[in-house]
Design an enzyme around this catalytic site. Structure first.
Site, PDB file in Angstrom:
ATOM      1  N   GLU A  94       0.861  -1.169   0.000  1.00 41.49           N
ATOM      2  CA  GLU A  94       0.000   0.000   0.000  1.00 41.49           C
ATOM      3  C   GLU A  94       0.905   1.229   0.000  1.00 41.49           C
ATOM      4  OE1 GLU A  94      -2.754   0.464   3.277  1.00 41.49           O
ATOM      5  OE2 GLU A  94      -3.546   2.308   2.401  1.00 41.49           O
ATOM      6  N   ARG A 124       5.463 -13.110   9.299  1.00 40.62           N
ATOM      7  CA  ARG A 124       5.905 -11.746   9.122  1.00 40.62           C
ATOM      8  C   ARG A 124       7.292 -11.602   9.740  1.00 40.62           C
ATOM      9  NH1 ARG A 124       2.369  -7.987   8.440  1.00 40.62           N
ATOM     10  NH2 ARG A 124       3.074  -5.909   8.847  1.00 40.62           N
ATOM     11  N   LYS A 143       4.031   0.134   9.977  1.00 39.84           N
ATOM     12  CA  LYS A 143       4.085   1.364   9.182  1.00 39.84           C
ATOM     13  C   LYS A 143       3.625   2.571   9.983  1.00 39.84           C
ATOM     14  CE  LYS A 143       3.367   0.121   4.541  1.00 39.84           C
ATOM     15  NZ  LYS A 143       2.315  -0.024   3.552  1.00 39.84           N
TER      16      LYS A 143
END
Ligand code: ATP
Ligand code: MG
Length: 561
Positions: A37, A264, A274
């Protein structure tokens, strides 16, 4: 077309793909994607995903799309898109002609899919408030409750959804929900929201849309529309997989990609969320996204990590099914290993102490030919000037040294690396503070160059720079950004920032050959570590970042010491 290769599988994802190829699923095709994103710069965790997705495409002669997953206008921007493109390229990967996609280019098609869902009775407009929706959803132990709007007619749903699109309603007034099962044991399946109203301009579609598809709706359909075969994501999406399959099965059944989840990456002494990285940048805890202390790709590049080192690290940690915290020492080990091979050696003094060689003629300078790399003659030689006044490292001299100190002190001898053996003669001190300002030595002309060529062997070797020829430089020494191992797990992570993560040393001297070194070039400063020329460098005034010190703590950890 060449047949895809079957790997000597090294992880569970490759096992799955091998099996799919064996059974000719997707006609043996392998198509992956990397779907960031654009609401921040990519970091080492993304790098793992980049290496995995593009690496699989390369290995199986398949394809990997770069898809900007830009379905939520908040915080997305072209600056981030550009940074992602640059960083993926820098990491050494390319999607190829026609394989750069934007989820926002699918808005119209996704909208049509939503209409189709309404028409087939698979979606309805719900007008509960966000709080009520949460309340109705139930818990792990209790089933949810059906929304009173669940049985609206197709016509009413169509009309309301169209009016949502045309901007008649405020944010949160209505949502579009998939009609699945409010009693499903998996909460994700309890009539998930697939569209919401959000009156916020989008960096690409501007004000064209006021409704946006949710991730669960947009992502799987984007994958299916692009013909992705293996949709690899992180573990937190495991519960969403049934929804992924449910949506694609109903709308694009011919093309169902397989969602595969892997752990992850988390790295010690840093944060990768983020939201937190954005906070560090926006509140000036660091100097921007490319601050060399940041775990971002752009930060690591500026710090002096190479793409090879980052790829090596990603290969080393592999892919697994359980989340775990990877020791940053492993990353530093990969960086050091890589630089050990390719960084030319030079001599630089970070905290200078003046040394006068009393028996060396005043106006003379000679030049030593020095190897740029001890194991690699192909890297050539450079010329290092020597003269009567030199700088050595302040801590390479001690007035009252302990026995095992093999450097310079009263009555002692030491070899100047690549040059002569010198012997201490006297020192000059500041009368008030007692600080040693300068030392005087004598050199032994018989000891030119290192033994055996240069005769006598002395226990210590230190680095030096000729005062007249050295180039004044600034050196930035970095330490870990956080002072605790797992700052990510702290509610309030800011108090754990390491106050000493940056030390700027301003009166350093680097050897003459570095005078015009280009930003990005990496060197080993002998005995000190690996350094990289920073972008702040001005003509004749170089600035260096310490990439990593020489000492490798990983080897010790790996050997269990
Ligand atoms: P957030 O920090 O808000 O959770 P994100 O890191 O998931 O965001 P995206 O831009 O959605 O950001 O991630 C793009 C891709 O990178 C996804 O496929 C995601 O799975 C992968 N990715 C992101 N972070 C990591 C990580 N730490 N380790 C491995 N892969 C990651
Ligand atoms: Mg995400």
């Amino acid at each position: 077309m060449a047949q895809p290769t079957i790997s000597n599988s090294t992880d569970f994802i490759r096992d799955i793909i091998d099996e799919d190829i064996r059974t000719n699923k997707h006609a043996g095709r392998v198509a992956t994607r990397f779907p960031p994103e654009p609401n921040g710069y990519i970091h080492i965790g993304h790098a793992k995903s980049v290496c995995l997705n593009f690496g699989l495409a390369r290995q199986y002669q398949g394809t990997c799309n770069l898809r900007l997953d830009d379905t939520d206008p908040a915080g997305e921007s072209m600056e981030f898109v550009e940074s992602i493109i640059r960083d993926v390229h820098w990491l050494g990967f390319d999607w190829g002609e026609g394989r750069l996609f934007y989820a926002s280019d699918y808005f119209e098609r996704l909208y049509s899919f939503a209409l189709e869902f309404i028409k087939t009775g698979n979606a309805y407009v719900c007008s509960l408030s966000p709080d009520e929706i949460r309340e109705y959803r139930g818990t792990f132990t209790e089933p949810g409750k059906e929304s009173p709007y669940r049985n609206r007619s197709v016509e009413e749903n169509l009309s309301l959804f169209k009016r949502m699109r045309s901007g008649e309603f405020e944010d949160g007034a209505h949502v579009l929900r998939a009609k699945i099962d409010m009693a499903a044991p998996n909460i994700v399946m309890r009539d998930p929201i697939i569209y919401r109203i959000k009156r916020e301009p989008h960096y690409r579609t501007e004000t064209k849309w006021v409704i946006y598809p949710m991730y669960d709706f947009a992502h799987c359909l984007s994958d299916a529309m692009e013909g992705i075969t293996h949709s690899i994501c992180t573990l937190e999406f495991e519960n969403n997989r049934p929804l992924y399959d449910w949506i694609v099965e109903k709308l694009i059944p011919a093309n169902r990609p397989k969602q595969i989840e892997f752990a992850r990456l988390s790295v010690s002494y840093t944060v990768l969320s983020k939201r937190r990285l954005i906070e560090l940048v926006q509140k000036d805890y660091v100097n921007g996204w490319d601050d060399p202390r940041m775990p971002t790709v752009t930060g690591m590049r500026r710090r002096g990590y190479s793409p090879e080192a980052i790829r090596k690290f990603c290969a080393e940690i592999g892919v697994a099914k359980n989340d775990n915290l990877i020791d940053v020492a492993l990353l530093e080990h990969c960086v050091r290993d890589d630089l050990n091979e390719r960084a030319p050696r030079v001599m630089s003094v970070l905290r200078p102490l003046r040394v006068v060689i009393d028996n060396y003629p005043e106006n003379r300078a000679e030049v030593f030919e020095c190897q740029n790399h001890p194991q690699n003659p192909d890297m050539g030689i450079r010329q290092v000037p020597f003269s009567r006044v030199l700088y050595i490292e302040r801590d390479d001299f001690m007035e009252d040294p302990p026995k095992k100190y093999h450097r310079l002190g009263p009555g002692r001898e030491v070899r100047l690396r690549n040059a002569y053996v010198i012997k201490f003669e006297s020192m000059v001190k500041d009368e008030q503070t007692g600080e040693v300002l300068e030392i005087h030595c004598a050199y032994d002309p018989q000891t030119r160059n290192a033994p055996p060529a240069g005769g006598r062997k002395v226990p210590g070797v230190i680095h030096w720079v000729s005062a007249e020829h050295g180039v004044p430089a600034e050196v930035r020494l970095y330490d870990r950004l956080f002072s605790i191992e797992d700052p990510e797990s702290e509610e309030d992570f800011i108090p754990n920032l390491n106050p000493n993560s940056l030390e700027i040393v301003t009166n350093c001297y680097v050897e003459q050959s570095l005078k015009n070194a280009k930003p990005g070039s990496q060197y080993q400063f002998e005995r000190l570590g690996y350094f990289c020329v920073d972008a702040d460098t001005k003509a004749g005034k170089p600035v260096f970042n310490r990439v990593v010190p020489l000492r490798d703590s990983w080897t010790k950890i790996a050997e269990g010491k």
